[in-house]
Every structure is written in C-alpha cells, then in structure tokens.
Design a protein around this motif. Sequence first.
Motif, mmCIF file in Angstrom:
data_model
loop_
_atom_site.group_PDB
_atom_site.id
_atom_site.type_symbol
_atom_site.label_atom_id
_atom_site.label_comp_id
_atom_site.label_asym_id
_atom_site.label_seq_id
_atom_site.Cartn_x
_atom_site.Cartn_y
_atom_site.Cartn_z
ATOM 1 N N ALA A 39 27.237 51.828 33.472
ATOM 2 C CA ALA A 39 28.621 52.462 33.910
ATOM 3 C C ALA A 39 29.262 51.458 33.867
ATOM 4 O O ALA A 39 28.557 50.063 34.701
ATOM 5 N N PHE A 40 30.704 50.506 33.458
ATOM 6 C CA PHE A 40 30.942 49.260 33.728
ATOM 7 C C PHE A 40 32.473 49.863 33.421
ATOM 8 O O PHE A 40 33.200 49.892 33.067
ATOM 9 N N ARG A 41 32.703 48.253 34.363
ATOM 10 C CA ARG A 41 34.489 48.095 34.929
ATOM 11 C C ARG A 41 34.743 47.190 34.170
ATOM 12 O O ARG A 41 34.299 45.511 34.627
ATOM 13 N N LYS A 42 35.857 46.760 33.594
ATOM 14 C CA LYS A 42 36.904 45.578 33.468
ATOM 15 C C LYS A 42 37.897 45.511 32.753
ATOM 16 O O LYS A 42 38.360 46.936 32.493
ATOM 17 N N ASP A 43 38.819 44.504 33.431
ATOM 18 C CA ASP A 43 40.309 45.173 33.385
ATOM 19 C C ASP A 43 40.895 46.536 33.724
ATOM 20 O O ASP A 43 41.812 46.868 32.799
ATOM 21 N N GLY A 44 40.353 46.384 35.208
ATOM 22 C CA GLY A 44 41.089 48.197 35.113
ATOM 23 C C GLY A 44 40.250 49.398 34.360
ATOM 24 O O GLY A 44 40.216 50.091 34.609
ATOM 25 N N LYS A 45 39.472 49.052 33.542
ATOM 26 C CA LYS A 45 39.243 50.184 32.996
ATOM 27 C C LYS A 45 37.428 50.211 32.292
ATOM 28 O O LYS A 45 36.931 49.431 33.285
ATOM 29 N N PHE A 46 37.048 52.009 32.546
ATOM 30 C CA PHE A 46 35.996 52.222 33.317
ATOM 31 C C PHE A 46 34.851 52.664 31.669
ATOM 32 O O PHE A 46 35.621 52.815 31.101
ATOM 33 N N TYR A 47 33.871 52.131 31.738
ATOM 34 C CA TYR A 47 32.999 52.832 30.378
ATOM 35 C C TYR A 47 32.526 53.347 31.409
ATOM 36 O O TYR A 47 30.787 52.399 31.139
ATOM 37 N N TYR A 48 30.865 54.401 30.602
ATOM 38 C CA TYR A 48 30.525 55.106 30.409
ATOM 39 C C TYR A 48 29.183 55.006 28.828
ATOM 40 O O TYR A 48 29.955 55.098 28.077
ATOM 41 N N THR A 49 28.067 54.334 29.780
ATOM 42 C CA THR A 49 27.655 55.036 28.499
ATOM 43 C C THR A 49 25.420 55.166 28.567
ATOM 44 O O THR A 49 25.214 54.978 29.994
ATOM 45 N N TYR A 50 25.386 55.907 27.504
ATOM 46 C CA TYR A 50 24.061 56.447 27.078
ATOM 47 C C TYR A 50 23.044 56.143 26.189
ATOM 48 O O TYR A 50 23.665 55.978 25.069
ATOM 49 N N TYR A 51 22.001 55.651 26.790
ATOM 50 C CA TYR A 51 21.552 55.797 24.670
ATOM 51 C C TYR A 51 19.984 57.253 25.685
ATOM 52 O O TYR A 51 20.048 57.542 26.377
ATOM 53 N N GLY A 52 19.914 57.494 24.018
ATOM 54 C CA GLY A 52 18.816 58.725 24.485
ATOM 55 C C GLY A 52 17.804 58.254 23.040
ATOM 56 O O GLY A 52 17.288 58.002 22.335
ATOM 57 N N ASN A 53 16.804 58.471 24.212
ATOM 58 C CA ASN A 53 15.511 57.999 23.864
ATOM 59 C C ASN A 53 14.660 58.438 22.945
ATOM 60 O O ASN A 53 14.201 57.790 21.910
ATOM 61 N N ARG A 54 14.663 59.892 22.813
ATOM 62 C CA ARG A 54 14.992 60.269 21.654
ATOM 63 C C ARG A 54 15.065 60.889 20.492
ATOM 64 O O ARG A 54 14.778 61.048 19.607
ATOM 65 N N THR A 55 16.557 60.289 20.432
ATOM 66 C CA THR A 55 17.627 60.894 19.442
ATOM 67 C C THR A 55 17.967 59.175 18.826
ATOM 68 O O THR A 55 18.729 59.091 17.913
ATOM 69 N N GLY A 56 17.560 58.042 19.479
ATOM 70 C CA GLY A 56 17.648 56.753 19.256
ATOM 71 C C GLY A 56 18.962 56.813 18.147
ATOM 72 O O GLY A 56 20.044 55.921 17.614
ATOM 73 N N GLU A 62 34.970 55.225 27.010
ATOM 74 C CA GLU A 62 36.173 55.397 27.809
ATOM 75 C C GLU A 62 36.681 56.113 28.902
ATOM 76 O O GLU A 62 37.335 57.193 27.905
ATOM 77 N N ASP A 63 36.500 56.283 29.658
ATOM 78 C CA ASP A 63 36.823 57.088 30.989
ATOM 79 C C ASP A 63 38.434 56.766 31.477
ATOM 80 O O ASP A 63 37.625 55.758 32.497
ATOM 81 N N ASN A 64 39.366 57.580 30.904
ATOM 82 C CA ASN A 64 40.647 57.081 31.851
ATOM 83 C C ASN A 64 40.819 57.275 33.088
ATOM 84 O O ASN A 64 41.916 57.766 33.436
ATOM 85 N N ALA A 65 39.954 58.279 33.607
ATOM 86 C CA ALA A 65 39.971 59.381 35.167
ATOM 87 C C ALA A 65 39.240 58.730 35.675
ATOM 88 O O ALA A 65 39.138 59.272 36.585
ATOM 89 N N ALA A 66 38.073 58.145 35.264
ATOM 90 C CA ALA A 66 36.992 57.287 36.332
ATOM 91 C C ALA A 66 37.549 56.637 37.382
ATOM 92 O O ALA A 66 36.764 55.720 38.138
ATOM 93 N N LYS A 67 38.995 56.869 38.015
ATOM 94 C CA LYS A 67 38.628 56.319 39.436
ATOM 95 C C LYS A 67 37.826 56.426 40.495
ATOM 96 O O LYS A 67 37.752 55.344 40.973
ATOM 97 N N ASP A 68 37.441 57.886 40.476
ATOM 98 C CA ASP A 68 36.431 58.005 41.580
ATOM 99 C C ASP A 68 35.506 57.488 41.739
ATOM 100 O O ASP A 68 34.064 57.711 42.732
ATOM 101 N N PHE A 69 34.840 57.295 40.421
ATOM 102 C CA PHE A 69 33.416 57.222 40.067
ATOM 103 C C PHE A 69 31.775 57.005 40.992
ATOM 104 O O PHE A 69 31.560 56.986 41.948
ATOM 105 N N GLU A 70 32.551 55.381 41.871
ATOM 106 C CA GLU A 70 31.115 54.371 42.251
ATOM 107 C C GLU A 70 31.243 55.377 43.926
ATOM 108 O O GLU A 70 30.620 55.110 44.463
#
Length: 391
Positions: A39-56, A62-70
């Motif tokens: 997960a990443f933050r920049k300029d007030g925005k939150f981005y969640y990423t994930y890679y599927g090892n089996r699916t490639g 872009e998650d605009n509701a992730a204020k409390d994630f950390e």
Amino acid sequence: MQLVSGTTKSEYDAYCTTLTESGFENVYSNELGGVSSNAFRKDGKFYYTYYGNRTGEVRIIEDNAAKDFENFGYTYSEKTDATVYQFQLPYTDYGEKNDLTKYSTNGMMYIIRLADNSLVVIDGGEKLEAADKNIDECFNFMKKITGTKENKKVKIALWYGTHAHGDHYQFFYKLLGYYRKDIRLERVMFNYPSSSVIESSKTVDSFRKRITKYYKNVKYLVSHTGMSFSLANLNVDVLYTHEDAVSALDGSTPIVNPNDGSTVCRLSANSKSFLVTGDLGSLGEKKMTALHGEKIFKTDILQASHHLYNSNPVMYENARAQWVFCPISKGRAQHGTAGYLSAKKYYTESQLLFGDEAVYSITLDDSLQMASEKLDIVGYDGSKLNATTRG
C-alpha cells in the motif's frame, strides 16, 4: 482499479520500487496465501496493490476511504482467550415454523468475544428475525459475555459485513437503532460494490447512514485481498473480495449478485482459525482457488457458505474443520439443500451446528471446546426495521 495481466513477481516488485523512488510512501507490505500486497500514499491519496502469484495479475486500487488504514487495528497481550458464537436466530423449518411472514429462510450473525472483552460482530440477521424481543436478547447476551456492567457501554471493536444482502445486516441495523446509546462501535469493515455494478438490498444505504449518524468517530476500512491486521488478540486476514473476480482483459465482472462478492476472511487466535465465507458460491470458490490454491480453505471452524444452499465441494473437502457453523434451520437443511448434502460427505451430523437450535460457542484454543445456550427467540412481531424506539 487498474489491472495488469501476464506479469511476474519480479516485474511487480520493480514496479513497487519505482513507486517509492517516485515519492510514493510504502506504508504496508504483506504476503498472504497466494498474493503479495503493498500500500502506498502520495499527495493525500491511498493506493492498494497486490500481485497474484498463481494468476500473474496485478490489481492497483485507488481507495478514497482509507483514512484509518495504518492505525485500524490494535493489540492486547494481557490475555489470549477468544470465543466464537453463532447467534441463535429464528428460521423456517418446513415444520411448525413454516410461516414465511414470521420466519426467515436465511440470515446469519456471529459474535467473537476478544481477550479484552470487546466484540467482533459479523453480519446480522434480517428483518423477520429482528423482533423486538430478539434484539433485546442479543444485547443482553452481549452484555453477559463481555461482563459489561450497568451504565457501561458494550464495546464492539469491529463490525464486519460480508456482503450487501439484507439478511446479513438488518438485525444489526435495528440493534444499533435501539441500543445506540449503550453500544460503542469503534470500527466497521466492508467492501460493497456500487449498486450500479451489482444489485444490493435497498436498505443498505440506510444502514450506512445510521452508522455515520450515531458513530461519527467510527473507523472505516474497505477490505482488500491481502490485508492483515489485529484486533486485541484476534488476527484478521482478508482472503477474497469481489475485486478478485473482475476480468483483467476487459474490466467486466462475472458477479451478478452480492453473494459471490462476499468478503471472505480468516479470523484466528491461539493458532486456531475461523473461516468466514458469507454467501460465497461456486464462482467465488473458483476465484479463491485460482488465486490461492485449494488449501486456502483449511480451517478449524468453517462457516457453511450461503446457508448451506450451495454445494461448494472444494471448500468442504479442503476445510477439514472440526466444527461447521450452519446459519440455517436444521429442518430446512435436512430437507435437502445442496450444501447440506455436500457437507455430509465430509462431516458427521454432530459436527454441523445449526443456527436455530441454540447459541453455539467454540473456544479458540487447542481444545476447540463447544458449548451451547438456548435463548428465547421468537418469530417476527411486526415491528418496524427503521424504529429507534419501541412503538
């Protein structure tokens, strides 16, 4: 959500490195089942990423509701006990309780008491199960298992909603209306797709409004696959959401109703786990298997998906659970639901715990001890779902 197909883990890792070098702060990394997530933050925005090892495949959200994630979770180390309760609800049974104006075919509600005497509540039954007496029985039960004294509030550390069908939140919605001054709701977690994409129950927006009206400081988390966090001594792993079903080729979803969009989580304490599947059907089961492999369903306690209506053969075979919670009446299941017939291939009748019989509880430790307590639960009394006081 942006999707990338035909990629590799090394390419995904290089992409994450490029993001950090470009000023994105990496605030989260995790390996869970078949996915690697960041997960990443920049300029007030939150981005969640994930890679599927089996699916490639990679999903970038872009998650605009992730204020409390950390700071969503918390830890507690003084004690380690935790107990899972399947709350007793009234269901139709093809027998004495076959009146569909008083008894529901579906509905489910689970309560987990944590080591600090706070609760995790999962879903909640439907309108026909929300008679005033049943609401009172539920609140008094919560007070009892937490040892909450008079003039003190019951602390719900998390409400987790699997999907946006009314039989999975309406009872809890009414509970919040009646006991809003006696409950401290601290967190909510759900990932409901837009109703423009997948249909949902009409009252879901009223439910959201009730939460924000009565609990203005509640922390909200949109669940995404690969997320893990702690609540006191309970570990929460998000294994599947409706986002996993979206095609990387054209962005379409094969999900036509919220069931296969259920958020599936593994909840664990003392190395014992409870797999919450919501109403997951064959489509969701296939997507989970493709992403993680069949062993992802291994658990000590299994929530039978979709009230035992779906066969879910991969789930039942690979769960190898000691106990199976069945959110349906025993009579209705034994009438011949596909899930009951499937579960009976792998589990004995004594392992199947039905939602109409009693409040069944299981301790999350090496004993996995089961106990039961019968409440005085009644059929629907005609009271209004939106009521905040008794009429």
